[in-house]
Motif scaffolding. Structure first.
Motif, PDB file in Angstrom:
ATOM      1  N   ALA A  44       0.841  -1.205   0.000  1.00  0.00           N
ATOM      2  CA  ALA A  44       0.000   0.000   0.000  1.00  0.00           C
ATOM      3  C   ALA A  44       0.872   1.250   0.000  1.00  0.00           C
ATOM      4  CB  ALA A  44      -0.929  -0.019   1.210  1.00  0.00           C
ATOM      5  N   VAL A  45       1.571   1.510  -1.124  1.00  0.00           N
ATOM      6  CA  VAL A  45       2.539   2.595  -1.162  1.00  0.00           C
ATOM      7  C   VAL A  45       2.310   3.570  -2.319  1.00  0.00           C
ATOM      8  CG1 VAL A  45       4.313   1.245   0.027  1.00  0.00           C
ATOM      9  CG2 VAL A  45       4.159   1.148  -2.471  1.00  0.00           C
ATOM     10  N   VAL A  46       1.256   3.408  -3.100  1.00  0.00           N
ATOM     11  CA  VAL A  46       1.021   4.326  -4.215  1.00  0.00           C
ATOM     12  C   VAL A  46       0.849   5.756  -3.720  1.00  0.00           C
ATOM     13  CG1 VAL A  46      -0.723   4.984  -5.937  1.00  0.00           C
ATOM     14  CG2 VAL A  46       0.174   2.668  -5.900  1.00  0.00           C
ATOM     15  N   ALA A  47       0.198   5.941  -2.574  1.00  0.00           N
ATOM     16  CA  ALA A  47       0.029   7.275  -2.005  1.00  0.00           C
ATOM     17  C   ALA A  47       1.079   7.582  -0.950  1.00  0.00           C
ATOM     18  CB  ALA A  47      -1.367   7.412  -1.398  1.00  0.00           C
ATOM     19  N   ALA A  48       1.951   6.606  -0.640  1.00  0.00           N
ATOM     20  CA  ALA A  48       2.933   6.813   0.423  1.00  0.00           C
ATOM     21  C   ALA A  48       4.265   6.161   0.095  1.00  0.00           C
ATOM     22  CB  ALA A  48       2.381   6.256   1.746  1.00  0.00           C
ATOM     23  N   PRO A  49       4.868   6.444  -1.081  1.00  0.00           N
ATOM     24  CA  PRO A  49       6.206   5.904  -1.357  1.00  0.00           C
ATOM     25  C   PRO A  49       7.222   6.549  -0.422  1.00  0.00           C
ATOM     26  CG  PRO A  49       5.576   7.484  -3.041  1.00  0.00           C
ATOM     27  CD  PRO A  49       4.372   7.300  -2.173  1.00  0.00           C
ATOM     28  N   ASP A  50       8.166   5.741   0.088  1.00  0.00           N
ATOM     29  CA  ASP A  50       9.072   6.260   1.107  1.00  0.00           C
ATOM     30  C   ASP A  50      10.537   5.936   0.822  1.00  0.00           C
ATOM     31  OD1 ASP A  50       9.218   7.659   3.729  1.00  0.00           O
ATOM     32  OD2 ASP A  50      10.105   5.760   4.387  1.00  0.00           O
ATOM     33  N   ALA A 343      -6.914  -5.174  -2.836  1.00  0.00           N
ATOM     34  CA  ALA A 343      -7.041  -4.145  -1.805  1.00  0.00           C
ATOM     35  C   ALA A 343      -5.867  -4.284  -0.840  1.00  0.00           C
ATOM     36  CB  ALA A 343      -8.358  -4.279  -1.053  1.00  0.00           C
ATOM     37  N   ASN A 344      -5.127  -3.196  -0.639  1.00  0.00           N
ATOM     38  CA  ASN A 344      -3.964  -3.202   0.250  1.00  0.00           C
ATOM     39  C   ASN A 344      -4.174  -2.213   1.395  1.00  0.00           C
ATOM     40  OD1 ASN A 344      -2.653  -4.883  -1.643  1.00  0.00           O
ATOM     41  ND2 ASN A 344      -1.942  -3.106  -2.799  1.00  0.00           N
ATOM     42  N   PHE A 345      -3.715  -2.604   2.563  1.00  0.00           N
ATOM     43  CA  PHE A 345      -3.782  -1.738   3.743  1.00  0.00           C
ATOM     44  C   PHE A 345      -2.447  -1.816   4.463  1.00  0.00           C
ATOM     45  CE2 PHE A 345      -4.213  -1.449   8.351  1.00  0.00           C
ATOM     46  CZ  PHE A 345      -4.821  -0.210   8.499  1.00  0.00           C
ATOM     47  N   GLY A 346      -1.846  -0.647   4.751  1.00  0.00           N
ATOM     48  CA  GLY A 346      -0.592  -0.614   5.485  1.00  0.00           C
ATOM     49  C   GLY A 346      -0.581   0.521   6.496  1.00  0.00           C
ATOM     50  N   ALA A 359       2.977  -2.549   9.603  1.00  0.00           N
ATOM     51  CA  ALA A 359       2.249  -3.801   9.386  1.00  0.00           C
ATOM     52  C   ALA A 359       1.258  -3.576   8.259  1.00  0.00           C
ATOM     53  CB  ALA A 359       1.526  -4.258  10.654  1.00  0.00           C
ATOM     54  N   GLY A 360       0.802  -4.681   7.638  1.00  0.00           N
ATOM     55  CA  GLY A 360      -0.126  -4.532   6.528  1.00  0.00           C
ATOM     56  C   GLY A 360      -0.928  -5.783   6.260  1.00  0.00           C
TER      57      GLY A 360
END
Length: 445
Positions: A44-50, A343-346, A359-360
């Motif tokens: 779940a990193v499309v809106a939160a690449p780090d 659907a991804n959740f992190g 966690a995710g």
């Protein structure tokens, strides 16, 4: 029953098991994340690449928000596969693979423009089944089936990103990829009821000599910072269009066990094309407090465009009885994959200045249904639910260490009664679960 007819049934049943290829990870055969930050966030990193890997592979716009840095990731991927051809469950003899990756980000071409990218590879993925088939009404002498596959996939993703204004960043990636594939689907019929005594009859599809293909595609991404709490992310990945895989191979055959029609192939060059599917992802990242990040993402993967039928072209010019007169240029191995929704959740929490924990959870619809599992027994990309955990330690002087673990829960697809490719008493089925362990070293310049 004549010996030749028995072998025809066996070969046709072997071919009915579908294209031999690898099961990469939870989203069909696509890894849920490249690099250990993305894996710890369950993709779940499309809106939160780090880090450079999560940006270049998932949303290149994220590079515009990064300081110069590099990341080196190493991962052990452990998919466990089992199948039932109708006579009891057997396991694959290949289940440990490596996934190395490197990513970077650096300023370029002026203020607000960043050049970066990522490179990763998976090697040797596939299955390796050996199934003894006891004597039965269709095969009075019995025999054994061999189902082997191996695939290597490597991708280089040079990227460029720009911060348009304080709210909007955009980016683009050129996806350059190479894949190597080989597979074998053969059946050996025992010459007598006493077992492997005397001459044996072997037939099937044998493309075991590895072949390379090369492809290219692109990714477009955007990040929009609504405010200090909310960020939106959107990416589109085009298909990766590959050149043909080419095998120099001996005699092949494809016989329908129901109609007893089909074709033989003479020795020569056989080829097939396996493209990577297009996909769209939308993400939402929220920071309820500065230390706490919550990221959710929805993804659509167009498997139906690339995994419906795998066509094998070649010298299929020896026409078998029941087939139309003349030669045919190709045959189709039916896969019949459906498009997939994921659907991804992190979530991530900054415990202090040097420790982050995350966690995710990810869920993906199954692209293979029970009615088509008999055509995918050696392509069991069927897991649907996975959980991940991870952490990052900031070690000082720019160094940081990131770890992640993923577990995809076991899932089984069972075909309808009578779906055994060899006429066994049990229906065809496939079972799969996965584990992944990884570590990543990063350096901020």
């Amino acid at each position: 029953m004549k010996k030749s007819r028995i072998l025809e049934i066996a070969v046709g049943a072997t071919l009915a098991m579908g294209l031999s290829a690898s099961a990469f990870a939870t989203d069909g055969y696509q890894l849920i994340g490249i690099g250990q930050y993305a894996m710890g966030m369950a993709g779940a990193v499309v809106a939160a690449p780090d880090d450079p890997l999560s940006a270049a592979i998932n949303n290149p716009a994220g590079l515009a928000l990064m300081t110069p840095q590099a990341a080196f990731s190493a991962e052990i991927f452990n998919p466990v596969r089992k199948t039932n051809l109708g006579f009891g469950e057997i396991g694959s003899h290949s289940n440990v693979y490596g996934v190395p990756a490197i990513g970077w980000a650096a300023p370029a071409f002026g203020d607000g423009i960043v050049f970066g990218g990522g490179v990763y590879g998976t090697s040797g993925l596939g299955v390796n089944y050996l199934q003894n088939v006891p004597a039965n009404p269709h095969l009075p002498n019995g025999g054994y089936a061999q189902a082997f596959s191996s695939i290597t996939f490597m991708q280089m993703a040079p990227s460029i990103a720009m911060k348009v204004n304080p709210h909007l960043a955009v980016g683009a990636t050129l996806n350059i990829a190479a894949e190597q594939a080989s597979f074998q689907q053969t059946f050996t019929q025992y010459a007598s009821a006493s077992g492997p005594m005397g001459p044996l009859n072997t037939g099937g599809l044998n493309l075991a000599n590895p072949s390379w293909a090369y492809g290219a595609g692109f990714t477009l991404g955007a990040l929009y910072k609504v405010n200090d709490m909310v960020t939106l992310g959107l990416t589109y990945k085009s298909p990766i269009w590959f050149t043909s895989l080419n095998w120099q191979a001996g005699v092949q055959n494809q016989v329908n066990p129901q109609t007893m029609s089909g074709v033989y192939g003479t020795p020569g060059q056989y080829s097939g094309t396996l493209n990577y599917p297009q996909q769209v992802a939308f993400g939402l990242a929220i920071r309820p407090i500065p230390r706490w990040l919550v990221s959710v993402e929805g993804q659509w993967i167009n498997w139906a465009s690339t995994m419906n039928n795998f066509k094998v072209s070649g010298p299929w010019n020896a026409v078998y009885r029941g087939a139309p007169a003349g030669s045919v240029s190709s045959i189709a191995l039916p896969m019949h994959w459906s498009n997939q929704w994921v659907a991804n959740f992190g979530t991530q929490y900054d415990v202090n200045n040097w420790l982050q924990v995350r966690a995710g959870y990810t869920w993906g619809s199954n692209p293979i249904n029970n009615n088509t599992i008999a055509s995918n027994l050696i392509f069991p990309a069927i897991v649907q639910n996975a959980v991940t955990v991870g952490a990052t330690q900031k070690l000082g002087m720019g160094w940081k260490l990131t770890e992640a673990y993923m577990h995809a829960f076991s899932n089984t697809n069972t075909g309808p009664a009578g779906s055994s490719p060899f006429g066994g008493p049990m229906p065809a089925s496939a079972t799969m679960y996965e584990n992944s362990y990884g570590v990543q070293v990063g350096y901020d310049f």
